[in-house]
Scaffold this motif. Structure first.
Motif, PDB file in Angstrom:
ATOM      1  N   UNK A  39       0.831  -1.212   0.000  1.00  0.00           N
ATOM      2  CA  UNK A  39       0.000   0.000   0.000  1.00  0.00           C
ATOM      3  C   UNK A  39       0.863   1.259   0.000  1.00  0.00           C
ATOM      4  N   UNK A  40       1.930   1.260   0.813  1.00  0.00           N
ATOM      5  CA  UNK A  40       2.820   2.426   0.856  1.00  0.00           C
ATOM      6  C   UNK A  40       3.539   2.620  -0.476  1.00  0.00           C
ATOM      7  N   UNK A  41       3.999   1.513  -1.055  1.00  0.00           N
ATOM      8  CA  UNK A  41       4.676   1.592  -2.358  1.00  0.00           C
ATOM      9  C   UNK A  41       3.724   2.139  -3.415  1.00  0.00           C
ATOM     10  N   UNK A  42       2.500   1.648  -3.425  1.00  0.00           N
ATOM     11  CA  UNK A  42       1.533   2.092  -4.427  1.00  0.00           C
ATOM     12  C   UNK A  42       1.176   3.567  -4.236  1.00  0.00           C
ATOM     13  N   UNK A  43       1.105   4.019  -2.990  1.00  0.00           N
ATOM     14  CA  UNK A  43       0.844   5.439  -2.730  1.00  0.00           C
ATOM     15  C   UNK A  43       1.982   6.294  -3.282  1.00  0.00           C
ATOM     16  N   UNK A  44       3.227   5.836  -3.074  1.00  0.00           N
ATOM     17  CA  UNK A  44       4.371   6.569  -3.614  1.00  0.00           C
ATOM     18  C   UNK A  44       4.379   6.536  -5.140  1.00  0.00           C
ATOM     19  N   UNK A  45       3.956   5.430  -5.720  1.00  0.00           N
ATOM     20  CA  UNK A  45       3.881   5.319  -7.174  1.00  0.00           C
ATOM     21  C   UNK A  45       2.848   6.305  -7.724  1.00  0.00           C
ATOM     22  N   UNK A  46       1.677   6.354  -7.087  1.00  0.00           N
ATOM     23  CA  UNK A  46       0.617   7.271  -7.531  1.00  0.00           C
ATOM     24  C   UNK A  46       1.042   8.733  -7.404  1.00  0.00           C
ATOM     25  N   UNK A  47       1.838   9.020  -6.385  1.00  0.00           N
ATOM     26  CA  UNK A  47       2.267  10.414  -6.189  1.00  0.00           C
ATOM     27  C   UNK A  47       3.432  10.788  -7.102  1.00  0.00           C
TER      28      UNK A  47
END
Length: 106
Positions: A39-47
């Motif tokens: 989830x944290x990785x995906x949030x960083x990817x989206x940002x």
């Protein structure tokens, strides 16, 4: 490299060690960290903080480790089932032997 990607790399390394050592309990413990880490990785990817190629590579590694663990756990479960079946067969043979040794009751 982002902190979340470092965490995913660390998690993949720990999962790999648990897998290699067939430490299924440890793998299960680490399994609880997968979703929050992803989830944290995906949030960083989206940002836009991460490159999609780097994320995809790590997630493919994670998926591969999980697949290998599932296969290993299934093999361990099957080996345990066979061993339990052998124990039960030996127990029955031992009972039959004791019944013969004791002779007919009466």
């Amino acid at each position: 490299m982002s902190f979340s990607l470092e965490q995913l790399d660390t998690l993949n390394d720990e999962l790999r060690r648990a897998l290699v050592s067939e430490h299924w309990e440890r793998f299960s413990e680490l399994n609880g960290q997968i979703q929050p880490t992803v989830d944290r990785v995906m949030a960083d990817l989206r940002s836009g903080d991460l490159h999609s190629g780097a994320v995809q590579e790590r997630l493919e590694t994670l998926q591969s480790l999980c697949n290998q663990a599932r296969e290993g756990a299934e093999q361990a479960r099957e080996a345990a089932r066979i061993a339990l079946k052998d124990v039960n067969r030996n127990r029955q043979a031992t009972r039959a032997y004791h019944n013969v040794q004791d002779g007919p009751a009466g």
